[in-house]
Write a protein that holds these residues in place. Structure first.
Motif: not given
Length: 368
Positions: A309-328, A278-284
């Motif tokens: 305000a902030a910008r978040a990035v999620v990287n998830a690698r899980v043994a399931c179907e893609p649509d299941e991971l999207d919902r989760a 989660v980037e909260t501005g500048g180098e934070e």
């Protein structure tokens, strides 16, 4: 002459932490070190964290080094040319194997006059080793993911057992002894990348022999592909804004990952890793991760203050179907928003399953 140090190992083993810690240790010895991250997707959480600690960083995205061999070479050349680098450490995708044949030997054959390729190192999480081993001891049929894990160990010149501080001393010694017995061609080293314990022993191992360079890995590419296809890979960006005056970005991120971890436990879904910045501005920015179902998130870096305000990035690698991971992930974000007074707007989820691995080069061992 450039020294190239290749790292492999299953998702969540701590390759990025190992790469960063060893790069800093080598720099303290006077080496000029660059690192390369790698992933099947794009917008990598790990690259953000590494760039906060090291100056020379590149990434190879959209596939593993074996299928993006020329991209890897271009990244090495660019780093060496722009930063006067003498050592490059590179971590392969956590679901990749057969790197002796598809990366190490081609680099030695085609670029041997320009670089020394260090022993191939497989980073291992002891708890992951215990989990796969426990299934084998119960007599369960070997899963495709367990097969992939075993192949990563089989081809290693160095087996680097990370996170030894997470298991009791007698259990740690038992794991090291087992690995030395079952993989006699490899140098087995135990250490903690986070704490720094025994890290010099890993650096020493990189200067040793490549015990498996002449061993031909007997790999079934259909099983290898099936193992990768068990994992859904998700990268998603989110814009966050405070519903009130401000919110705690670190707490919000922890809440997202805890909900995702609890979901995985309730559905018996194996987590390779789930990481969030989660980037909260500048180098934070805050960065957290979780590598096991039901586990609490690990804080790698906290944001300095509350944010509006902030910008978040999620990287998830899980043994399931893609649509299941999207919902989760969507449900986890919604729960975190409600708990921490956040309004979030997400890009369309980009979950996918990797395609069949098709290496650019695959060279046989000498005499094979």
């Amino acid at each position: 002459m450039i020294t190239f140090i290749p790292l492999t190992g299953f998702l969540g083993a701590g390759k990025t932490t190992t790469m960063t810690a060893t790069a800093l240790a080598l720099q303290a010895q006077g080496r000029k070190v660059a690192v390369i991250t790698n992933d099947q997707g794009v917008e990598l959480v790990d690259t953000k964290l590494v760039r906060s600690k090291l100056d020379a960083v590149a990434e190879v995205t959209g596939g593993c080094f074996c299928c993006k061999f020329e991209d890897l070479v271009e990244a090495i050349v660019a780093l060496v040319g722009s930063d006067d680098v003498d050592t490059v450490i590179a971590e392969a995708v956590g679901s990749c194997t057969d790197l002796q044949a598809t990366v190490v030997r081609p680099l030695r054959q085609y670029y041997g006059e320009q670089m020394v390729v260090a022993p191939l190192t497989t980073v291992v999480d002891p708890l992951r080793f215990i989990a796969f081993d426990r299934a084998a001891q119960r007599g369960e049929p070997e899963s495709d993911l367990s097969y992939l894990f075993r192949q990563q160990l089989t081809e290693a010149d160095v087996i680097a057992v990370n996170k030894l501080d997470t298991v009791k001393a007698d259990r740690a010694e038992e794991i090291l002894t087992r690995l030395r017995t079952e993989y006699p061609n490899a140098t087995v080293v135990g250490y903690s990348a986070t704490g720094g314990d025994h890290l010099p022993e890993l650096l020493t191992a990189w200067g040793g022999p490549s015990g498996n360079q002449a061993v031909e890995l007997d790999i079934d590419y259909d099983r290898y592909a099936a193992a990768e296809a068990q994992l859904a890979w998700m990268n998603q960006e989110l814009d966050l804004s405070a519903a009130g005056e401000s919110f705690d970005a670190t707490a919000w991120a922890s809440s997202v990952l805890q909900h995702l971890s609890d979901w995985a436990r309730s559905t018996d879904a194996l987590i390779g890793h789930a990481k969030l910045t989660v980037e909260t501005g500048g180098e934070e920015f805050a960065k957290l991760s979780v590598t096991g179902a039901g586990e609490a998130p690990v804080l790698d870096r906290a944001a300095g203050a509350t944010a509006t305000a902030a910008r978040a990035v999620v990287n998830a690698r899980v043994a399931c179907e893609p649509d299941e991971l999207d919902r989760a992930v969507q449900q986890a974000v919604t729960a975190a928003d409600e708990a921490h007074g956040v309004s979030s707007s997400a890009t369309t989820p980009v979950s996918f399953k990797p395609g069949y691995p098709r290496p650019i080069h695959r060279l046989a061992a000498a005499g094979a």
